[in-house]
Motif scaffolding. Structure first.
Motif, PDB file in Angstrom:
ATOM      1  N   SER A  70      -4.211  -0.522   8.075  1.00  0.00           N
ATOM      2  CA  SER A  70      -4.078  -0.711   5.953  1.00  0.00           C
ATOM      3  C   SER A  70      -4.212  -1.799   5.606  1.00  0.00           C
ATOM      4  CB  SER A  70      -2.830   0.663   6.070  1.00  0.00           C
ATOM      5  OG  SER A  70      -3.323   1.359   5.923  1.00  0.00           O
ATOM      6  N   ARG A  87      -8.208  -2.876   6.201  1.00  0.00           N
ATOM      7  CA  ARG A  87      -8.657  -2.280   5.170  1.00  0.00           C
ATOM      8  C   ARG A  87      -8.715  -2.800   3.794  1.00  0.00           C
ATOM      9  NH1 ARG A  87     -11.405   2.203   7.339  1.00  0.00           N
ATOM     10  NH2 ARG A  87     -11.400   3.254   5.344  1.00  0.00           N
ATOM     11  N   GLU A 138      -9.713  -0.015   1.154  1.00  0.00           N
ATOM     12  CA  GLU A 138      -8.399   0.123   0.980  1.00  0.00           C
ATOM     13  C   GLU A 138      -8.233  -0.275   0.115  1.00  0.00           C
ATOM     14  OE1 GLU A 138      -6.621   3.527   2.120  1.00  0.00           O
ATOM     15  OE2 GLU A 138      -6.859   2.564   4.224  1.00  0.00           O
ATOM     16  N   LYS A 152       0.727  -1.365  -0.066  1.00  0.00           N
ATOM     17  CA  LYS A 152       0.125  -0.066  -0.030  1.00  0.00           C
ATOM     18  C   LYS A 152       0.653   0.667  -0.066  1.00  0.00           C
ATOM     19  CE  LYS A 152      -3.567   2.896   0.308  1.00  0.00           C
ATOM     20  NZ  LYS A 152      -4.405   2.915  -1.328  1.00  0.00           N
TER      21      LYS A 152
END
Length: 362
Positions: A47, A50, A56, A14
């Motif tokens: 993160s 998600r 995300e 990410k």
């Protein structure tokens, strides 16, 4: 309830602008297991959760649920449900309509969705409160409603973002037991983000410790406790001291290191390159306030802090290049021979109480 699914995270990253929050992590979460992601703030655990949920986007890599690649699917099509830290309940709706909301969005008729919502509230022992609004409930009750709302979609995996952080300590422990019981009875995969070591140890079948966007260790709680993989894990879990130095000798299944202050210590492990940097972990509860014998290792240090904890006493010592070397003594042992801040003390431990720690390439 629907079947549980294995979650397979394959080289997932990410990136936010020029910041990489998650660095190409790979992990298999077995179906029907309780998995806790653990780590300090900003380590990438939320993160990751998600990205599994679809809240995300994934910068690179894939997430599989069972045999379906869900990387590009919207959250509602993934077979996962997420319970948020804030619970995110609708204040103007009663509990039945709160729990039934996702079924309403899917066009399920009123009778059916309300019946299913009641069934879920019953599972959470919240049926007597069905006509109340969220503001009329305690934090623990609101949490049960949020759980009922997440579970009404029959997910294959339930994702929980710090679900216990808003609760007081006593309720935390009670809800912890309820979450574990619920996961066992439903048999679905739970993925739970927390920054509490105690919570992860109490709940998880597999603990995933993250630091700086990378996985430092993913293992059963006992393995994480007994054999931390890296110095970060040893320090973060708090049950091992870390001594760092350079290899001076190795062979016959042992490695000897020298710390900056000149003392040498031996640990069991494979041959290492002389001169290379090395970390060892020493169990805090196995260190004794005693002079080392022929069969033990140790050093002399200065006591910097003493904390009474009831059944145990935590003694912090400065020495061997460490300014927070910790000894956990039983209260009986401590009060038989108490020490005070500023005292010079000998410390010792057995070879088997130390572990060679690995290093993660950045």
């Amino acid at each position: 309830m629907s079947k549980a699914a294995e979650i397979d995270i394959v080289s997932v990253s990410k990136v936010y602008g020029s910041t990489t929050a998650v660095h190409s992590i790979s992990l298999k979460i077995p179906s029907g297991s309780y998995c806790c992601f653990l780590g300090p703030s900003g380590c990438g655990k939320t993160s990751t959760l998600r990205m599994i949920a679809g809240h995300e986007s994934i910068s690179s890599g894939d997430v599989r649920l069972g045999n379906v690649v869900v990387t590009d699917l919207p959250p509602a099509k993934r077979g996962t449900a997420m319970m948020f830290q804030s619970y995110a309940l609708f204040p103007h709706l009663d509990l039945i309509d709160n729990v039934a909301f996702s079924l309403k969005m899917k066009g399920v008729d009123k009778e059916e969705r309300r019946a299913k919502a009641l069934e879920m509230l019953k599972l959470m022992q919240m049926e007597p409160y069905a006509t109340r609004r969220p503001a009329q409930l305690s934090g623990g009750q609101q949490q049960r409603v949020a759980l009922a709302r997440a579970l009404i979609t029959d997910p294959e995996a339930l994702l929980l973002d710090e679900p216990l952080s808003a609760l007081d300590p006593f309720l935390k422990i009670r809800m912890r037991a309820e979450l574990k019981k619920l996961q066992k009875s439903l048999g679905i995969t739970f993925v739970h983000v927390t920054h509490s070591q105690e919570e992860a140890m109490a709940l998880a079948d597999i603990i995933v410790i993250m630091n700086d966007g990378r996985i430092e260790q993913a293992a059963h709680p006992r393995e994480v406790f007994e054999r931390p993989a890296t110095a970060f894990v040893a320090r973060f879990m708090g049950d091992h001291n870390v001594l760092s130095g350079r290899v001076v000798e190795s062979g016959n299944g042992t490695v000897t290191l020298e710390v900056t202050e000149g003392q040498t210590f031996t640990v069991a492990g494979p041959d290492q390159e002389p001169g290379s940097p090395i970390d060892i972990g020493v169990r805090t509860d196995r260190v004794r306030l005693a002079t080392p014998s022929e069969k033990t290792l140790g050093f002399n240090g200065i006591v910097s802090n003493v904390e009474y904890r009831g059944a145990s006493v935590k003694i912090t010592v400065i020495g061997a290049g460490s300014d927070d070397f910790t000894v956990i003594a039983t209260d009986a042992d401590y009060f038989e021979k108490p020490v005070s801040v500023g005292d010079a003390v000998p410390l010792s431990w057995g070879l088997e109480d130390a572990v060679l720690l690995g290093r993660i390439a950045a």
